[in-house]
Design a protein around this motif. Structure first.
Motif, short mmCIF file in Angstrom:
data_model
loop_
_atom_site.label_atom_id
_atom_site.label_comp_id
_atom_site.label_asym_id
_atom_site.label_seq_id
_atom_site.Cartn_x
_atom_site.Cartn_y
_atom_site.Cartn_z
N THR A 39 -24.10 -31.06 0.87
CA THR A 39 -23.44 -30.58 -0.05
C THR A 39 -23.85 -30.72 -1.58
O THR A 39 -24.03 -29.83 -2.33
CB THR A 39 -21.87 -30.96 -0.14
OG1 THR A 39 -21.21 -30.40 1.09
CG2 THR A 39 -21.19 -30.37 -1.39
N VAL A 90 -20.97 -25.93 0.23
CA VAL A 90 -21.55 -24.69 -0.66
C VAL A 90 -22.69 -24.27 0.30
O VAL A 90 -23.29 -24.62 0.99
CB VAL A 90 -22.40 -25.41 -1.87
CG1 VAL A 90 -23.21 -24.23 -2.62
CG2 VAL A 90 -21.09 -25.81 -2.97
N HIS A 143 -18.02 -22.46 -2.70
CA HIS A 143 -18.98 -21.67 -3.39
C HIS A 143 -19.76 -21.08 -2.44
O HIS A 143 -20.15 -21.62 -1.54
CB HIS A 143 -19.84 -22.26 -4.50
CG HIS A 143 -20.91 -21.17 -5.34
ND1 HIS A 143 -20.34 -20.48 -5.91
CD2 HIS A 143 -22.21 -21.39 -5.18
CE1 HIS A 143 -21.48 -19.63 -6.30
NE2 HIS A 143 -22.57 -20.41 -6.04
N SER A 203 -27.88 -24.14 -6.26
CA SER A 203 -27.17 -23.06 -6.21
C SER A 203 -27.50 -22.46 -7.69
O SER A 203 -27.91 -22.79 -8.55
CB SER A 203 -25.59 -23.23 -6.28
OG SER A 203 -25.24 -24.09 -7.43
N ILE A 237 -25.31 -27.92 -4.05
CA ILE A 237 -24.74 -27.47 -5.60
C ILE A 237 -26.04 -27.55 -6.51
O ILE A 237 -26.20 -26.62 -7.28
CB ILE A 237 -23.83 -28.70 -5.80
CG1 ILE A 237 -22.49 -28.52 -5.06
CG2 ILE A 237 -23.36 -28.43 -7.43
CD1 ILE A 237 -21.74 -30.07 -5.11
#
Length: 333
Positions: free
Chosen positions: A306, A11, A92, A313, A310
């Protein structure tokens, strides 16, 4: 480890779309739009990418942006980046764009945002990559210009989730943009800001307090203030760290000197990102690899970058849960 990194879902939270303009596309757009650029070949452009600080990079960065004129140019730029995301297993991405770089050249705000947005929508449908768009104010310009840009963004609130602050940090502290960020928050935008890259740890504190930011872009100089480090860890304030960028711009002498793994092990919500990958020598896999080669880590630690991204985000809790499950399943394999 290389195989593990390449397969790991990622991400990205700190990417300037104008900074993903590869020399080949720069040349293609220069010819298409009949724009003069001071280089004779893509290799000559690459050879110019020897930076000694942030300003030496920005001078070339703004020059390169001159080839972006039409909506299709912004689409092509964004689409090329999304194809790299697909290659690097980025599931993402939350990208920055700098409207003032373009509106100051007479390019309409709509031209910029519509081109980028169209590519992001196509990326969602054709590549399965989700995305958010964050508009940055250029901090070397005045707050009045930022207010003007905020007004231009209001009809496009459905396309833009937040506002940020980028460009030259030295001499342009967060308080300079206190009022425009307060207005952006009232309009319902989320806020982020570049702080503690070349500027002092105090800029991080001020960005959180004065600009109402929920995450800090870069932030690596937080280590100059022990109390701040403790607060960042306790509050789970995310730092979107850009390792290759930091070494290329001499924030750290080498990757071996970089503090991102140390911050991770202290329990800080640090993430890895590519910043301006066309200029700094690499996209997401390159950044993960560079850090892993300089700082031996376990697979769990690498995957934590990661998981942190997440968490940091701007997506729904349901989507966060889905991406967490995907990452944890990969790690369990």
């Amino acid at each position: 480890m290389k195989e593990f990194i390449y397969g790991l879902p990622k991400v990205e939270l700190h990417l300037h779309i104008e900074g993903s303009l590869e020399p080949e596309l720069m040349f293609e757009l220069a010819q298409r739009n009949q724009v003069q650029i001071p280089y004779t070949s893509p290799q000559a452009v690459r050879d110019a990418y020897q930076f000694h600080n942030l300003q030496s990079f920005l001078d070339i960065y703004y020059q390169g942006a001159n080839v972006l004129i039409h909506e299709q140019d912004f689409f092509d730029l964004t689409w090329a980046y999304l194809l790299r995301c697909k290659e690097d297993n980025v599931v993402h991405t939350e990208i920055f764009f700098d409207p003032q770089t373009h509106t100051s050249r007479g390019i309409a705000f709509e031209t910029v945002v519509n081109g980028i947005h169209r590519a992001l929508e196509q990326g969602r449908e054709a590549l399965g990559i989700s995305s958010q768009l964050i508009m940055c104010f250029l901090r070397h310009l005045d707050e009045a210009s930022a207010f003007e840009t905020l007004a231009q963004a209001l009809p496009h609130k459905d396309k833009i989730i937040g506002v940020g602050l980028d460009s030259s940090e030295l001499g342009h502290p967060p308080e300079k943009f206190h009022q425009v960020f307060q207005q952006a928050l009232k309009e319902g935008f989320l806020t982020v800001a570049h702080a503690g890259e070349e500027g002092p740890a105090q800029n991080i504190d001020d960005a959180l307090v004065l600009l109402g930011t929920t995450r800090i872009d870069h932030g690596v100089r937080c280590v100059e203030d022990d109390d701040l480090v403790t607060r960042l860890i306790e509050a789970r304030v995310p730092l979107t760290v850009c390792p290759l960028s930091n070494t290329k711009l001499k924030v750290f002498e080498s990757m071996a000197h970089h503090n991102v793994v140390d911050l991770l092990r202290k329990g800080m919500c640090v993430t890895l990102n590519s910043d301006d990958p066309a200029y700094f020598g690499g996209y997401m896999n390159d950044n993960f690899m560079a850090v892993a080669q300089a700082h031996p880590m376990s697979r769990e630690e690498v995957a934590q970058f990661t998981l942190n991204a997440i968490e940091a985000s701007f997506i729904s809790d349901g989507e966060k849960a889905r991406l967490r499950t995907m990452t944890e399943s990969y790690l369990a394999q």
